[in-house]
Design an enzyme around this catalytic site. Sequence first.
Site, PDB file in Angstrom:
ATOM      1  N   ASN A   1      46.519  14.828  -8.503  1.00  0.00           N
ATOM      2  CA  ASN A   1      45.123  14.813  -7.879  1.00  0.00           C
ATOM      3  C   ASN A   1      44.179  14.477  -8.890  1.00  0.00           C
ATOM      4  O   ASN A   1      42.967  14.889  -8.845  1.00  0.00           O
ATOM      5  CB  ASN A   1      44.852  16.278  -7.362  1.00  0.00           C
ATOM      6  CG  ASN A   1      43.692  16.409  -6.633  1.00  0.00           C
ATOM      7  OD1 ASN A   1      43.040  17.485  -6.640  1.00  0.00           O
ATOM      8  ND2 ASN A   1      43.179  15.303  -5.830  1.00  0.00           N
TER       9      ASN A   1
ATOM     10  N   CYS B   1      48.562  13.771  -3.841  1.00  0.00           N
ATOM     11  CA  CYS B   1      49.324  12.872  -4.800  1.00  0.00           C
ATOM     12  C   CYS B   1      50.030  13.823  -5.706  1.00  0.00           C
ATOM     13  O   CYS B   1      49.911  15.018  -5.353  1.00  0.00           O
ATOM     14  CB  CYS B   1      48.575  11.790  -5.515  1.00  0.00           C
ATOM     15  SG  CYS B   1      47.313  12.451  -6.674  1.00  0.00           S
TER      16      CYS B   1
ATOM     17  N   SER C   1      45.048  10.302  -4.965  1.00  0.00           N
ATOM     18  CA  SER C   1      44.632  10.878  -3.838  1.00  0.00           C
ATOM     19  C   SER C   1      42.943  11.363  -3.958  1.00  0.00           C
ATOM     20  O   SER C   1      42.239  11.022  -3.089  1.00  0.00           O
ATOM     21  CB  SER C   1      45.309  12.391  -3.700  1.00  0.00           C
ATOM     22  OG  SER C   1      44.949  13.274  -4.746  1.00  0.00           O
TER      23      SER C   1
HETATM   24  P1  4NP Z   1      48.262  10.992  -9.583  1.00  0.00           P
HETATM   25  O1  4NP Z   1      48.648  10.291 -10.827  1.00  0.00           O
HETATM   26  O2  4NP Z   1      49.528  11.629  -9.023  1.00  0.00           O
HETATM   27  O3  4NP Z   1      47.846   9.897  -8.758  1.00  0.00           O
HETATM   28  O4  4NP Z   1      47.142  11.956  -9.683  1.00  0.00           O
HETATM   29  C1  4NP Z   1      49.308  11.251 -11.896  1.00  0.00           C
HETATM   30  C2  4NP Z   1      48.527  11.996 -12.637  1.00  0.00           C
HETATM   31  C3  4NP Z   1      48.929  12.488 -13.763  1.00  0.00           C
HETATM   32  C4  4NP Z   1      50.347  12.566 -13.964  1.00  0.00           C
HETATM   33  C5  4NP Z   1      51.199  11.827 -13.130  1.00  0.00           C
HETATM   34  C6  4NP Z   1      50.560  10.925 -12.296  1.00  0.00           C
HETATM   35  N1  4NP Z   1      50.862  13.573 -15.011  1.00  0.00           N
HETATM   36  O5  4NP Z   1      52.015  13.123 -15.348  1.00  0.00           O
HETATM   37  O6  4NP Z   1      50.225  14.150 -15.709  1.00  0.00           O
END
Ligand code: 4NP
Length: 157
Positions: free
Chosen positions: A11, A8, A15
């Site tokens: 992470n 993803c 994921s």
């Molecule tokens: P993930 O979710 O891709 O499902 O782990 C996210 C985690 C952090 C961020 C975005 C999506 N972020 O922008 O920091």
Amino acid sequence: MTRVLFVCLGNICRSPLAEGVFRRVASEAGLDGVFEVASAGTYAYHRGQGADRRAVSTALAHGVDLRAHRARPVDAGDFETFDHIVAMDRQNQADLLEICPRAHRGKVSLLLEHAPELGLDEVPDPYYGGADGFEHVFTMIERSCRSLLENLRPRRS
Ligand code: 4NP
């Protein structure tokens, strides 16, 4: 051994959930030791961090323990090491294909492609939503990981 990497953005949410759920469904199917399962992010910002606490609590409520997870970014060696690289959304898939050597492009898929019966396209990013978003994402991931397992499990002859 079949090696599966779930990917993803960060992470820390989707994921790690997919990694933990796939490991559990494989174990429930009596397939311990058949799969090596891991996860990574296309974005290195959360490197070394644990899974998001909402992901941890949602997973724990379903008997999946993500407390030992530590986030890491995808690296070039992953395209060699893993047999299947499974993205949560189309942006993750596009980001992977951008850095994937041509010879390994066929390894990259979208999780929900493995579960066409769900009629869904992407696992949405739950990071900016509430806890109910994690429950929704957990359900999608659990159903699609069962279908993925059926696609990847060794065939009885
Ligand atoms: P993930 O979710 O891709 O499902 O782990 C996210 C985690 C952090 C961020 C975005 C999506 N972020 O922008 O920091």
